[in-house]
Design a protein around this motif. Sequence first.
Motif, mmCIF file in Angstrom:
data_model
loop_
_atom_site.group_PDB
_atom_site.id
_atom_site.type_symbol
_atom_site.label_atom_id
_atom_site.label_comp_id
_atom_site.label_asym_id
_atom_site.label_seq_id
_atom_site.Cartn_x
_atom_site.Cartn_y
_atom_site.Cartn_z
ATOM 1 N N GLN A 1 -40.622 45.846 -8.245
ATOM 2 C CA GLN A 1 -40.346 46.896 -9.098
ATOM 3 C C GLN A 1 -39.582 48.024 -7.933
ATOM 4 O OE1 GLN A 1 -43.824 48.206 -11.251
ATOM 5 N NE2 GLN A 1 -43.925 46.232 -11.475
ATOM 6 N N HIS A 2 -40.729 48.243 -6.671
ATOM 7 C CA HIS A 2 -38.672 48.983 -5.602
ATOM 8 C C HIS A 2 -37.014 48.746 -6.108
ATOM 9 C CE1 HIS A 2 -38.220 51.511 -2.054
ATOM 10 N NE2 HIS A 2 -37.180 51.024 -2.005
ATOM 11 N N ASN A 3 -37.139 47.482 -6.084
ATOM 12 C CA ASN A 3 -35.758 46.783 -6.147
ATOM 13 C C ASN A 3 -35.343 47.263 -7.415
ATOM 14 O OD1 ASN A 3 -36.230 46.377 -3.370
ATOM 15 N ND2 ASN A 3 -36.219 44.041 -3.735
ATOM 16 N N TRP A 4 -36.245 46.976 -8.910
ATOM 17 C CA TRP A 4 -35.525 47.192 -10.112
ATOM 18 C C TRP A 4 -35.327 48.409 -10.535
ATOM 19 C CZ3 TRP A 4 -35.405 43.334 -13.164
ATOM 20 C CH2 TRP A 4 -34.599 43.827 -14.709
ATOM 21 N N ILE A 5 -36.554 49.383 -9.775
ATOM 22 C CA ILE A 5 -35.590 50.578 -10.022
ATOM 23 C C ILE A 5 -34.515 51.393 -8.823
ATOM 24 C CG2 ILE A 5 -36.600 53.573 -9.986
ATOM 25 C CD1 ILE A 5 -39.303 51.890 -9.942
ATOM 26 N N GLY A 6 -34.657 50.589 -8.493
ATOM 27 C CA GLY A 6 -32.781 50.744 -7.461
ATOM 28 C C GLY A 6 -32.679 51.902 -6.744
ATOM 29 N N LYS A 7 -33.375 53.019 -6.206
ATOM 30 C CA LYS A 7 -32.761 53.804 -6.138
ATOM 31 C C LYS A 7 -32.198 54.452 -4.932
ATOM 32 C CE LYS A 7 -34.543 58.575 -4.543
ATOM 33 N NZ LYS A 7 -35.931 59.654 -4.499
ATOM 34 N N SER A 8 -30.640 54.901 -5.446
ATOM 35 C CA SER A 8 -29.974 55.532 -3.795
ATOM 36 C C SER A 8 -29.304 56.971 -4.220
ATOM 37 C CB SER A 8 -28.374 54.288 -4.647
ATOM 38 O OG SER A 8 -28.488 53.070 -4.835
#
Length: 854
Positions: free
Chosen positions: A219-226
């Motif tokens: 889920q963390h990767n899917w949201i993919g905050k940069s």
Amino acid sequence: MSQYNAPQIEKKWQQKWDEAGCFTARIDPDKPKYYVLEMFPYPSGRIHMGHVRNYTLGDVVARYRRAKGFNVLHPMGWDAFGLPAENAAMERGIHPGKWTVENIAAMRAQLKSMGLSYDWAREFATCTPDYYQHEQKMFLAFLKAGLAYRKESWVNWDPVENTVLANEQVVDGCGWRSGAPVERRRLAQWFLKITDFADDLLAAIDRLDRWPDRVRLMQHNWIGKSDGARVRFTLETAPVGDIDAIEVFTTRPDTLFGASFVAIAANHPLAAAVGATNKDAAAFIADCAKLGTSEAAVETAEKKGFDTGLVVAHPLDPSLKLPVHIANFVLMEYGTGAIFGCPAHDQRDLDFANAYGLPVRPVVLPDGEDASGFTVTDTAYTGPGTLFNSRDWDGLDSDAGKQAAIAAISAAGAGTGETTYRLRDWGVSRQRYWGCPIPVIHCPACGPVPVPESDLPVTLPDDVDFSASGNPLANHASWKHTTCPTCGGAAEREQDTFDTFFESSWYFLRFADPSSDNGFSADAAAYWLPVDQYIGGVEHAVLHLLYSRFFTRALSKVGYLDLDEPFAGLMTQGMVCHQTFQDDKGGWLFPSDVTKDGDKWTVTATGKPAKAGRIEKMSKSKRNVVDPEIIIETYGADTARLFMLSDSPPERDMEWTESGVEGASRFLKRVWRMAQDVDVATASRDTAACAGSAHDLVRIAHKAIVNLSADIENFRFNRAVAQLHMLANAIGEVKPHDTGAAAAKRFAIETLTRLLSPLSPHIAEEIWALLGHDTMLADMEWPVADPDLARDDEIEIGIQVNGKLRDTITLPLDCAEEDARNKALASPAVGRYLDGNAPKKVIVVKNRIINVVV
RNA sequence: GCGGCUGUGGCGGAAUGGUAGACGCGGCGGAUUCAAAAUCCGCUUCUGGUGACAGAGUGGGGGUUCAAGUCCCUUCAGCCGUACCA
């Protein structure tokens, strides 16, 4: 002695539980609640082993928690909208609704044969207006709150079927059914603003401490905050059309002085503008588009670019000029569709720069490197370090450099700090019949107008024609044409339906209060939610779980309830696998078609050899499936359930084997026989006077209660089954003439029965009755172990010499260190290594081990 | 590429840093049976030894520790997720 007759026993107890209403859930503020939920099934027609595993796991948890005194909610329903129903309609001319209802009836009967402790009164199917009318209201509330909106978006269009295809229905760029090349079309569609919650959805992952790390990471990767910056590069050359600058997103503003080019996506507006007047550019753009569609090619695709001849100025020093390239590795869908290239500190940029002879200027110095000697040739340095060649920022570390860079570009009016997400808003429009109608009317004068609440629900018309191409809703004149609620003029209904993830995003709330005329009541939700334990396949790790987390927040925002996280605990179960078989022509064979002959396999019908292949996930295409119904008919649900739990830990894949089922069946028969042996009339269960092997048995039974309870609470069901085996083995070993043997045996068998009851509930109930009880285990509380009786009096512990095991001795529990030490040193095996000398050191770990260092 | 997970007997798998292989499957031997099935009992990590016992052993290499399947470094293999993510 009566035979163990599983079908008869199972039917009998299912009926008794049902009549007594054992599993009916009612709100009771005085009891702690526990909500157990398994992912509800799509009614495809028959249950498969994956369902059996999923629902067995959930049922063990539910029955155990109920016995432990929790007020348990354990519901079941049907995720009943979906494409297979429409396919059935097209292939067999049966209405999707009829097909679905029949499937539900068949699968409900199958689930009931498993003896699952569901509150069936809460059952619902999402395809009924009674359910989906509520999500129409929710959608209107979202619309009002600005959480739903309409925008144009690309879809896959099948020109033969006249329909939109899901990504999974596009095979090699062609429609899976028609085989026609798929077209990309732009359609206006409805979206939900999941991105409004991106930050919260991300931050809250840290608090989901009873979720698997794997799912949290996905889920963390899917949201993919940069975190980074948006930077504006102004064109030095004449504006192209009305474009006079390029906006770029970067996570490394600290490397801004290492920029040597700017690259834009092939479908960037500026690229299109250049292509309009430049034939070579247009050809390159067309090339990129071609490459983009062929999936695997992307992986190895070379970094390719086209120099537009345009030049931009560096935002912090206009005297620095950078060329603008169109590049095949820049994606329009991410960031701004444009990048600045810093070859020294990004591998792709470096590959590109090396291919096109662009300068490579290092600006970040790795720790321990010397500025004069540091160069970058083939491998970019992407880590942190100290800035150099960067004017005012020289000497700053990367983090400070980023801040300084954002401050500088802000001051120069060339950009700002910015955070981007990979997460996109959720497109919920599907050009399908079998889904929830989107409650909107399109008026030529007023535009899209929400259907007034008083006109809800918008129900699906039943009289639809699947023989014509396209969406039946679009072909249904009397349904489609209506009047505008605002101006009263002629208007058309929205013909799209919701994505079926819509239904599964709030069904867990509906279960809390399935007869509510508002979807669910806030009070019921406040009592039952969050789900304490959610169980299902890992394939839903991202979409379903993320949508549900979002939906719960969105519903809270519009006033339905007050909750952010719907699922406090999550367990993702592994797949059920089976060996595959092929005949001599390579055709797949069902396991029921082959016979084992020594270590070879033959096709039963023909006697020809069969090839045994890999153990893979059960799938229809490879035919390595076993029908649960046949297993339940042959062995009983209790056996199927027990084997599901026996071998592999739940989160891991398991292999379904005939011998494993036989083993589980054998165990249940053994327990059955042992119970028949108990002389109910005379054997008491007063264990106070037990001695010898009888005393041992009593202790083992108490230990089993302690251990098995912990195993269930930690989802270590395979160990729980092992505890049952150990207790059963111990019952077999008790010596009949030891004092209290009969009482110990009866106590042990009763304990075994109660411990077995969450796993194989029917046989447990039958044995319980057989042992003279008129209560039902389903209503009984969980056995309590006496800690004094569960404790060993003496323990066998190992004696090591220099860390190697040399002997074992028996010591009383909690034996004094000095005594343990002396006893260990007295061991002849230790003496051999001591050779008359005193040991250097003796380590005594109480009740564990003694290590003699010589 | 990146990220994650997993590597333990013939197999599925057990082992709060403390007796590796619980429990089951399979196999071998025995009892029972006219016979078979079922059931019951015993053995079953490998090597050597009749044996007591000795040696080796948790994918490979190194390290920390009295003690490592478990902790650290490194490497290999398989699986899953994800992707020109700027």
